[in-house]
Design a protein around this motif. Structure first.
Motif, short mmCIF file in Angstrom:
data_model
loop_
_atom_site.label_atom_id
_atom_site.label_comp_id
_atom_site.label_asym_id
_atom_site.label_seq_id
_atom_site.Cartn_x
_atom_site.Cartn_y
_atom_site.Cartn_z
N ARG A 43 0.71 -1.32 0.05
CA ARG A 43 0.04 -0.17 0.02
C ARG A 43 0.93 1.34 -0.01
O ARG A 43 0.38 2.24 -0.60
CB ARG A 43 -1.08 0.02 1.21
N PHE A 44 2.12 1.19 0.72
CA PHE A 44 2.84 2.53 1.01
C PHE A 44 3.60 2.52 -0.56
O PHE A 44 3.67 3.76 -0.83
CB PHE A 44 3.89 2.48 2.09
N ALA A 45 3.92 1.58 -1.19
CA ALA A 45 4.46 1.55 -2.46
C ALA A 45 3.52 2.20 -3.56
O ALA A 45 4.28 2.88 -4.35
CB ALA A 45 5.03 0.22 -2.78
N ILE A 46 2.40 1.88 -3.49
CA ILE A 46 1.45 2.15 -4.61
C ILE A 46 1.32 3.76 -4.26
O ILE A 46 1.29 4.55 -5.25
CB ILE A 46 0.24 1.80 -4.18
N ASN A 47 1.37 4.39 -3.12
CA ASN A 47 1.43 5.64 -2.84
C ASN A 47 2.73 6.45 -2.97
O ASN A 47 2.85 7.56 -2.81
CB ASN A 47 0.98 6.28 -1.60
N GLY A 48 3.75 5.48 -3.44
CA GLY A 48 5.16 6.17 -3.63
C GLY A 48 6.06 6.46 -2.43
O GLY A 48 7.11 7.16 -2.47
N ASP A 49 5.62 5.96 -1.37
CA ASP A 49 6.07 6.23 -0.08
C ASP A 49 7.16 4.99 0.12
O ASP A 49 7.04 3.77 0.86
CB ASP A 49 5.20 6.32 1.25
N TRP A 50 8.19 4.93 -0.38
CA TRP A 50 9.36 3.84 -0.55
C TRP A 50 9.78 3.59 0.76
O TRP A 50 10.09 2.42 1.21
CB TRP A 50 10.43 4.25 -1.54
N GLU A 51 10.01 4.72 1.44
CA GLU A 51 10.81 4.35 3.03
C GLU A 51 9.69 3.46 3.87
O GLU A 51 10.06 2.46 4.27
CB GLU A 51 11.10 5.90 3.64
N ARG A 52 8.58 3.93 4.14
CA ARG A 52 7.64 3.16 4.85
C ARG A 52 7.40 2.01 4.34
O ARG A 52 7.21 1.06 4.99
CB ARG A 52 6.48 4.06 4.96
N ALA A 53 7.34 1.48 2.91
CA ALA A 53 7.13 0.39 2.32
C ALA A 53 8.01 -0.66 2.73
O ALA A 53 8.08 -1.64 3.03
CB ALA A 53 7.41 0.54 0.82
N VAL A 54 9.50 -0.25 2.52
CA VAL A 54 10.59 -1.15 2.82
C VAL A 54 10.59 -1.21 4.75
O VAL A 54 10.85 -2.37 5.05
CB VAL A 54 12.04 -0.35 2.63
N PHE A 55 10.50 -0.37 5.36
CA PHE A 55 10.38 -0.60 6.71
C PHE A 55 9.16 -1.46 7.12
O PHE A 55 9.15 -2.32 8.15
CB PHE A 55 10.02 0.89 7.58
N ALA A 56 8.07 -1.49 6.32
CA ALA A 56 6.93 -2.36 6.65
C ALA A 56 7.49 -3.76 6.55
O ALA A 56 7.03 -4.77 7.26
CB ALA A 56 5.73 -2.16 5.80
N VAL A 57 8.24 -4.24 5.47
CA VAL A 57 8.59 -5.50 5.11
C VAL A 57 9.82 -5.76 6.12
O VAL A 57 9.84 -6.90 6.53
CB VAL A 57 9.10 -5.51 3.76
N VAL A 58 10.47 -4.87 6.56
CA VAL A 58 11.49 -5.08 7.40
C VAL A 58 10.82 -5.43 8.83
O VAL A 58 11.29 -6.50 9.54
CB VAL A 58 12.50 -3.98 7.92
N LEU A 59 9.77 -4.81 9.19
CA LEU A 59 8.89 -4.96 10.19
C LEU A 59 8.51 -6.55 10.17
O LEU A 59 8.42 -7.16 11.21
CB LEU A 59 7.84 -3.97 10.59
N ALA A 60 7.99 -6.90 9.06
CA ALA A 60 7.47 -8.24 8.72
C ALA A 60 8.53 -9.37 9.33
O ALA A 60 8.54 -10.49 9.98
CB ALA A 60 6.83 -8.44 7.65
N GLY A 61 9.80 -8.92 8.64
CA GLY A 61 10.95 -9.88 8.98
C GLY A 61 11.26 -10.26 10.30
O GLY A 61 11.57 -11.14 11.00
N LEU A 62 11.33 -8.76 10.99
CA LEU A 62 11.64 -9.02 12.60
C LEU A 62 10.48 -9.83 13.33
O LEU A 62 10.75 -10.67 14.09
CB LEU A 62 11.47 -7.52 13.19
N LEU A 63 9.05 -9.60 13.01
CA LEU A 63 7.99 -10.39 13.49
C LEU A 63 8.03 -11.99 13.12
O LEU A 63 7.98 -12.84 14.04
CB LEU A 63 6.50 -10.06 12.98
N ASP A 64 8.60 -12.05 12.03
CA ASP A 64 8.94 -13.49 11.70
C ASP A 64 9.90 -14.15 12.29
O ASP A 64 9.68 -15.43 12.54
CB ASP A 64 8.90 -13.55 9.99
N GLY A 65 10.81 -13.49 12.51
CA GLY A 65 12.06 -13.73 13.51
C GLY A 65 11.58 -14.30 14.78
O GLY A 65 12.31 -15.06 15.44
N ILE A 66 10.46 -13.78 15.42
CA ILE A 66 10.22 -14.09 16.78
C ILE A 66 9.03 -14.84 17.02
O ILE A 66 8.99 -15.64 18.19
CB ILE A 66 9.96 -12.66 17.56
N ASP A 67 8.09 -15.15 16.09
CA ASP A 67 7.07 -15.91 16.29
C ASP A 67 7.45 -17.42 16.37
O ASP A 67 6.78 -18.10 17.36
CB ASP A 67 6.02 -16.00 15.19
N GLY A 68 8.28 -17.84 15.74
CA GLY A 68 8.48 -19.32 15.90
C GLY A 68 9.45 -19.66 17.26
O GLY A 68 9.06 -20.60 18.26
#
Length: 268
Positions: A43-68
Motif C-alpha cells: 500500500r505504501f509503495a502504491i502511494n510512492g512512499d518507498w521508505e515506509r514500504a521497506v520498513f513495513a517489510v523489515v518489520l514483517a521480517g522482525l516479527l517472523d523472526g520471533i513468532d517461531g
C-alpha cells in the motif's frame, strides 16, 4: 455461594466449554501481524512512499523472526502455525517485495520487468513449498549440521531491496536502473531456491573470548540503524553475501568429517 443441596439430591457439575489460551494464540497472532505488515508495504509503495514500504517489510521480517521462537518458548508449536507462517512468508517476502520493486523500478522495463518480479515471487513460493515438504523428513543433512538450504525468504527479501537501500542513501539514479534491478532480483531468486548451504543462527558460534566484542558490534549496529538505516541495511546484506562462501566451505568440511566417520564405523 448458593443454597445447599437437599439430602438425596446430587449437585450437577458444570463444565465450561474449553477455550483458547493466550499461549496458543500469541505466536499465530504475531505471524498474522507479520503478514499484515508485509501487505501494508505494498500500500505504501502504491502511494510512492518507498521508505515506509521497506520498513513495513523489515518489520514483517522482525516479527517472523520471533513468532517461531515464542511458539517454542511457550510450547505452542502446531502444524497450523507452520502452515500459516509459510503462507505469511510467501506474501510478505515474496509477493510484497516483488510488487514494491516493480512499482519502484521494474515497471520501467516494459516487457521483462514484470516477469522479473513474478520470478522472484514464484521462487519464494517454491522455496517455502520445499521447506514444508521436508518438515517431517528425518534426513536433512543441512539442517542436522546447523545450516539452511538456500537463502531464507526474509533474508531474500532484504537482499532484493539492496538497490533500493543504496538509492535512498545516495540518491544516485544508477541504483534504480530497471535492467540492473531485474538482474539483481533474478540472482537473489535463484539463491532462494538453490541447494547451497547457508548460515543459520545455530551455525554462528563465536568463541567465548569474543563475547564482549560481539555484544559491542551488535550495539553499534543498532545505533547505526537508527542514524544511517539505509547504509546500514545495505552493509548488513552485503556482509551476508560475503559470508556465503564461508558457509559453503564450513558445510563441506562437516560433510567430509561425516563421511570419514561413517567409513570408520563401517570398517569397524
Amino acid at each position: 455461594m448458593g443454597p445447599k443441596a437437599s439430602e438425596g439430591e446430587h449437585a450437577v457439575a458444570r463444565h465450561r466449554a474449553p477455550g483458547l489460551t493466550l499461549r496458543a494464540v500469541l505466536p499465530n497472532a504475531i505471524t498474522a501481524g507479520a503478514l499484515c505488515a508485509g501487505l501494508t508495504g505494498v500500500r505504501f509503495a502504491i502511494n510512492g512512499d518507498w521508505e515506509r514500504a521497506v520498513f513495513a517489510v523489515v518489520l514483517a521480517g522482525l516479527l517472523d523472526g520471533i513468532d517461531g521462537r515464542i511458539a517454542r518458548l511457550l510450547k505452542a508449536q502446531s502444524r497450523f502455525g507452520a502452515e500459516l507462517d509459510s503462507l505469511a512468508d510467501s506474501l510478505s517476502f515474496g509477493m510484497a517485495p516483488a510488487l514494491i520493486l516493480y512499482l519502484w523500478s521494474l515497471q520501467g522495463l516494459p516487457r521483462f520487468g514484470w516477469f522479473a518480479a513474478l520470478f522472484f515471487a514464484l521462487c519464494c513460493a517454491l522455496r517455502l513449498a520445499r521447506f514444508n515438504a521436508r518438515i517431517d523428513m528425518d534426513e536433512q543433512p543441512h539442517k542436522s549440521a546447523g545450516f539452511l538450504t538456500g537463502v531464507p525468504a526474509p533474508i531474500g527479501a532484504g537482499l532484493a531491496f539492496v538497490p533500493l537501500y543504496l538509492w535512498m542513501a545516495s540518491g544516485e539514479e544508477i541504483f534504480r536502473e530497471p535492467i540492473l534491478i531485474a538482474i539483481w532480483v533474478a540472482a537473489i531468486a535463484f539463491l532462494m531456491i538453490s541447494s547451497v548451504a547457508t548460515l543459520s543462527w545455530t551455525s554462528l558460534r563465536p568463541r567465548r573470548s569474543a563475547r564482549l566484542g560481539v555484544i559491542a558490534v551488535v550495539g553499534i549496529a543498532f545505533a547505526a540503524l537508527l542514524t544511517e538505516p539505509w547504509w546500514t541495511l545495505a552493509a548488513i546484506c552485503l556482509i551476508y553475501l560475503a559470508l556465503m562462501p564461508w558457509g559453503i566451505i564450513s558445510y563441506g568440511r562437516i560433510r567430509r568429517q561425516r563421511a570419514i566417520r561413517q567409513t570408520a564405523e563401517r570398517a569397524a
